[in-house]
Structures are given as structure tokens and as C-alpha cells.
Design a protein around this motif. Structure first.
Motif, PDB file in Angstrom:
ATOM      1  N   LEU A   1       0.865  -1.178   0.000  1.00  0.00           N
ATOM      2  CA  LEU A   1       0.000   0.000   0.000  1.00  0.00           C
ATOM      3  C   LEU A   1       0.899   1.223   0.000  1.00  0.00           C
ATOM      4  O   LEU A   1       1.685   1.424   0.924  1.00  0.00           O
ATOM      5  CB  LEU A   1      -0.889  -0.022   1.251  1.00  0.00           C
ATOM      6  N   SER A   2       0.820   2.029  -1.061  1.00  0.00           N
ATOM      7  CA  SER A   2       1.684   3.209  -1.166  1.00  0.00           C
ATOM      8  C   SER A   2       1.335   4.219  -0.076  1.00  0.00           C
ATOM      9  O   SER A   2       0.263   4.160   0.531  1.00  0.00           O
ATOM     10  CB  SER A   2       1.530   3.864  -2.543  1.00  0.00           C
ATOM     11  N   GLU A   3       2.251   5.172   0.128  1.00  0.00           N
ATOM     12  CA  GLU A   3       1.998   6.219   1.116  1.00  0.00           C
ATOM     13  C   GLU A   3       0.764   7.025   0.737  1.00  0.00           C
ATOM     14  O   GLU A   3      -0.039   7.387   1.591  1.00  0.00           O
ATOM     15  CB  GLU A   3       3.213   7.139   1.236  1.00  0.00           C
ATOM     16  N   ALA A   4       0.591   7.325  -0.559  1.00  0.00           N
ATOM     17  CA  ALA A   4      -0.568   8.094  -1.020  1.00  0.00           C
ATOM     18  C   ALA A   4      -1.868   7.333  -0.766  1.00  0.00           C
ATOM     19  O   ALA A   4      -2.862   7.909  -0.323  1.00  0.00           O
ATOM     20  CB  ALA A   4      -0.427   8.429  -2.502  1.00  0.00           C
TER      21      ALA A   4
ATOM     22  N   LYS B   1      -5.162 -12.207   6.809  1.00  0.00           N
ATOM     23  CA  LYS B   1      -3.786 -11.723   6.941  1.00  0.00           C
ATOM     24  C   LYS B   1      -3.891 -10.222   7.170  1.00  0.00           C
ATOM     25  O   LYS B   1      -4.644  -9.534   6.488  1.00  0.00           O
ATOM     26  CB  LYS B   1      -2.971 -12.010   5.677  1.00  0.00           C
ATOM     27  N   VAL B   2      -3.127  -9.705   8.134  1.00  0.00           N
ATOM     28  CA  VAL B   2      -3.259  -8.309   8.545  1.00  0.00           C
ATOM     29  C   VAL B   2      -1.911  -7.611   8.511  1.00  0.00           C
ATOM     30  O   VAL B   2      -0.901  -8.172   8.929  1.00  0.00           O
ATOM     31  CB  VAL B   2      -3.846  -8.211   9.973  1.00  0.00           C
ATOM     32  N   ASP B   3      -1.912  -6.382   8.008  1.00  0.00           N
ATOM     33  CA  ASP B   3      -0.749  -5.495   8.058  1.00  0.00           C
ATOM     34  C   ASP B   3      -1.241  -4.121   8.469  1.00  0.00           C
ATOM     35  O   ASP B   3      -2.419  -3.805   8.305  1.00  0.00           O
ATOM     36  CB  ASP B   3      -0.072  -5.373   6.687  1.00  0.00           C
ATOM     37  N   GLU B   4      -0.333  -3.299   8.964  1.00  0.00           N
ATOM     38  CA  GLU B   4      -0.673  -1.908   9.238  1.00  0.00           C
ATOM     39  C   GLU B   4       0.297  -1.025   8.471  1.00  0.00           C
ATOM     40  O   GLU B   4       1.505  -1.179   8.560  1.00  0.00           O
ATOM     41  CB  GLU B   4      -0.614  -1.596  10.728  1.00  0.00           C
ATOM     42  N   VAL B   5      -0.278  -0.109   7.684  1.00  0.00           N
ATOM     43  CA  VAL B   5       0.515   0.786   6.854  1.00  0.00           C
ATOM     44  C   VAL B   5      -0.012   2.203   7.049  1.00  0.00           C
ATOM     45  O   VAL B   5      -1.194   2.460   6.818  1.00  0.00           O
ATOM     46  CB  VAL B   5       0.413   0.395   5.356  1.00  0.00           C
ATOM     47  N   GLY B   6       0.838   3.097   7.492  1.00  0.00           N
ATOM     48  CA  GLY B   6       0.446   4.498   7.636  1.00  0.00           C
ATOM     49  C   GLY B   6      -0.755   4.721   8.523  1.00  0.00           C
ATOM     50  O   GLY B   6      -1.559   5.595   8.255  1.00  0.00           O
ATOM     51  N   GLY B   7      -0.882   3.914   9.552  1.00  0.00           N
ATOM     52  CA  GLY B   7      -2.011   4.048  10.469  1.00  0.00           C
ATOM     53  C   GLY B   7      -3.288   3.394   9.981  1.00  0.00           C
ATOM     54  O   GLY B   7      -4.342   3.555  10.581  1.00  0.00           O
TER      55      GLY B   7
ATOM     56  N   ILE C   1      -0.922  -1.188  -4.415  1.00  0.00           N
ATOM     57  CA  ILE C   1      -2.094  -0.327  -4.444  1.00  0.00           C
ATOM     58  C   ILE C   1      -1.635   1.110  -4.266  1.00  0.00           C
ATOM     59  O   ILE C   1      -0.888   1.419  -3.339  1.00  0.00           O
ATOM     60  CB  ILE C   1      -3.105  -0.711  -3.349  1.00  0.00           C
ATOM     61  N   ASP C   2      -2.077   1.972  -5.171  1.00  0.00           N
ATOM     62  CA  ASP C   2      -1.705   3.379  -5.129  1.00  0.00           C
ATOM     63  C   ASP C   2      -2.974   4.218  -5.210  1.00  0.00           C
ATOM     64  O   ASP C   2      -4.062   3.704  -5.497  1.00  0.00           O
ATOM     65  CB  ASP C   2      -0.765   3.697  -6.297  1.00  0.00           C
ATOM     66  N   PHE C   3      -2.833   5.519  -4.978  1.00  0.00           N
ATOM     67  CA  PHE C   3      -3.954   6.440  -5.117  1.00  0.00           C
ATOM     68  C   PHE C   3      -3.502   7.624  -5.946  1.00  0.00           C
ATOM     69  O   PHE C   3      -2.450   8.204  -5.696  1.00  0.00           O
ATOM     70  CB  PHE C   3      -4.455   6.926  -3.753  1.00  0.00           C
ATOM     71  N   SER C   4      -4.297   7.963  -6.966  1.00  0.00           N
ATOM     72  CA  SER C   4      -4.002   9.101  -7.827  1.00  0.00           C
ATOM     73  C   SER C   4      -5.088  10.148  -7.664  1.00  0.00           C
ATOM     74  O   SER C   4      -6.263   9.806  -7.540  1.00  0.00           O
ATOM     75  CB  SER C   4      -3.966   8.678  -9.294  1.00  0.00           C
ATOM     76  N   ASP C   5      -4.694  11.407  -7.684  1.00  0.00           N
ATOM     77  CA  ASP C   5      -5.655  12.503  -7.636  1.00  0.00           C
ATOM     78  C   ASP C   5      -5.164  13.584  -8.596  1.00  0.00           C
ATOM     79  O   ASP C   5      -4.625  14.602  -8.187  1.00  0.00           O
ATOM     80  CB  ASP C   5      -5.792  13.039  -6.210  1.00  0.00           C
TER      81      ASP C   5
END
Length: 114
Positions: free
Chosen positions: A12-15, A61-67, A85-89
Motif C-alpha cells: 500500500l503506497s503512502e498516497a 492476513k493483517v498489516d498496518e501501513v500508515g495508520g 495499491i496506489d492512489f491518484s488525484d
């Protein structure tokens, strides 16, 4: 982007994490997780589902990324291993995108894969 996580295999990207966190903050709930799943359907055979979920399924399966707590059910893990997975705006595109090395092909609308 950071290296794939060890539990879900999804990066999971930072964005994407920031957008998911903002949406969770709007909901005002801390019991929701971002669930990433693969379900039968779409014109190519399989499609992605991303949604907030308060359930825990056996074998998740669980992960935590950026809260953000990210969960993938045990049946979806093999289909999503190495996916990003990324997010574009931008003017050209807005929303979450999934780059999956396991997808052999996709439909024209980009909504499903095989």
C-alpha cells in the motif's frame, strides 16, 4: 513505494494509505480495516474489492501501513501477492489503482482481471 509487506503480500503506497486514513477519519471509527479481496465476477473472471470492514474472518492476513489496518482474506492472498495499491488525484485519473503481477490479463474497462 516500500517493499511488499510480509503478512498480506500487498504493498500500500503512502498516497493510498494517506487517502484511506483520511476516509477512515471522516467515518470517525477506529474499528474499521481496509479489506482488499478478490471475488469472482467481471468480464475477465475476477475483480477486486476494496472496502472498509469491521469484521474479522478466519485466516485473515493483517498489516498496518500508515495508520491503516489492511486485511486480506486467506482465499485472496495468492491472487494479491506482490500487488501494489496506489492512489491518484490528478486531472487524468482519480482513485485507487492496483498493479498486480499475478493478473494474466484484464478487461477493457479495467474493472476485472484473470
Amino acid at each position: 513505494m516500500t517493499a511488499p509487506t510480509s503478512n498480506t503480500g500487498v504493498n500500500l503506497s503512502e498516497a493510498a494509505a494517506a487517502k484511506a486514513k483520511a476516509l477512515l477519519d471522516q467515518e470517525g471509527r477506529d474499528d474499521l480495516a481496509l479489506r482488499i479481496a478478490v471475488q469472482p465476477g467481471g468480464c475477465a473472471g475476477l475483480r477486486y474489492q476494496l472496502y472498509f470492514d469491521d469484521r474479522t474472518l478466519d485466516g485473515d492476513k493483517v498489516d498496518e501501513v500508515g495508520g491503516v489496518r489492511m486485511v486480506v482474506d486467506k482465499m485472496s492472498v495468492p491472487y494479491l501477492a506482490g500487488a501494489a495499491i496506489d492512489f491518484s488525484d490528478t486531472i487524468e485519473a482519480q482513485g485507487f489503482t492496483i498493479d498486480n503481477p499475478n493478473a494474466g490479463g484484464a478487461c477493457a474497462c479495467g474493472d476485472s482481471f484473470n
